[in-house]
Design a protein around this motif. Structure first.
Motif, PDB file in Angstrom:
ATOM      1  N   THR A   2       1.153  -1.176   0.118  1.00  0.00           N
ATOM      2  CA  THR A   2      -0.095   0.025   0.030  1.00  0.00           C
ATOM      3  C   THR A   2       1.000   1.322  -0.090  1.00  0.00           C
ATOM      4  O   THR A   2       2.105   0.919   0.017  1.00  0.00           O
ATOM      5  N   CYS A  21      -6.174  10.284  -7.439  1.00  0.00           N
ATOM      6  CA  CYS A  21      -6.644   9.139  -6.814  1.00  0.00           C
ATOM      7  C   CYS A  21      -7.773   8.382  -7.264  1.00  0.00           C
ATOM      8  O   CYS A  21      -8.918   8.920  -7.194  1.00  0.00           O
ATOM      9  N   CYS A  25      -9.054   7.420  -1.694  1.00  0.00           N
ATOM     10  CA  CYS A  25      -8.589   6.878  -0.429  1.00  0.00           C
ATOM     11  C   CYS A  25      -7.635   7.869   0.455  1.00  0.00           C
ATOM     12  O   CYS A  25      -7.124   7.358   1.486  1.00  0.00           O
ATOM     13  N   ASN A  36      -6.115   5.586   3.482  1.00  0.00           N
ATOM     14  CA  ASN A  36      -6.584   4.478   4.261  1.00  0.00           C
ATOM     15  C   ASN A  36      -5.812   3.214   3.460  1.00  0.00           C
ATOM     16  O   ASN A  36      -6.279   2.845   2.181  1.00  0.00           O
ATOM     17  N   GLU A  39      -8.299   0.753   1.494  1.00  0.00           N
ATOM     18  CA  GLU A  39      -8.612   1.162   0.351  1.00  0.00           C
ATOM     19  C   GLU A  39      -7.854   1.338  -0.886  1.00  0.00           C
ATOM     20  O   GLU A  39      -8.126   1.541  -1.889  1.00  0.00           O
ATOM     21  N   CYS A  40      -6.383   1.501  -0.669  1.00  0.00           N
ATOM     22  CA  CYS A  40      -5.568   1.770  -1.569  1.00  0.00           C
ATOM     23  C   CYS A  40      -5.533   0.632  -2.294  1.00  0.00           C
ATOM     24  O   CYS A  40      -5.291  -0.612  -1.799  1.00  0.00           O
ATOM     25  N   SER A  77      -7.437   7.493   8.942  1.00  0.00           N
ATOM     26  CA  SER A  77      -8.096   7.385   7.788  1.00  0.00           C
ATOM     27  C   SER A  77      -9.568   7.123   8.049  1.00  0.00           C
ATOM     28  O   SER A  77     -10.564   7.044   7.581  1.00  0.00           O
ATOM     29  N   ASN A  82     -13.162  12.198   4.393  1.00  0.00           N
ATOM     30  CA  ASN A  82     -12.556  11.727   3.074  1.00  0.00           C
ATOM     31  C   ASN A  82     -12.422  13.171   2.270  1.00  0.00           C
ATOM     32  O   ASN A  82     -13.308  14.036   2.405  1.00  0.00           O
TER      33      ASN A  82
END
Length: 117
Positions: A2, A21, A25, A36, A39-40, A77, A82
């Motif tokens: 990540t 992105c 994330c 995060n 989520e990456c 995160s 967000n």
């Protein structure tokens, strides 16, 4: 693997990374961003966008240093809002002055949330 945001982002927070992105994330604190890790998708498109090189692959660290930045990115995160769009007006006016400062985490990290989207 990540990607993680490290202390180079503190007091710089350029936000160029959030624009590229594909999975949104990034999360915004008062004076830095985090990714995060869950989520990456490890695409790496954010890394070259950061003018202060604050985004690194997790394999750039090992041991306690990896644990520190992985834990920080994971924790915040899940707390901070967000962010998916850059707000150039929110980049600190003195970001260039902070770009080369070391040990920013110990002295300048804020756990307060940012605005988010």
């Amino acid at each position: 693997m990540t990607y993680l945001v490290n202390e180079s982002c503190i007091k710089c927070k350029h936000m160029d990374c959030v624009e590229v992105c594909p999975v949104d994330c990034f999360y915004e604190g008062e004076n830095m961003l985090v990714i995060n890790p869950d989520e990456c998708i490890d695409c790496g498109v954010c890394e070259p966008e950061c003018p202060v090189e604050a985004i690194v692959p997790d394999n750039a660290y090992s041991g306690t240093e990896l644990e520190k930045w992985l834990d920080l990115n994971t924790k915040y995160s899940n707390i901070w809002p967000n962010i998916t769009e850059a707000r150039p007006e929110d980049v600190p006016d003195d970001a260039k002055e902070w770009a080369e400062v070391s040990n920013k985490f110990e002295e300048h990290f804020s756990d307060k949330p940012g605005k988010g989207d």
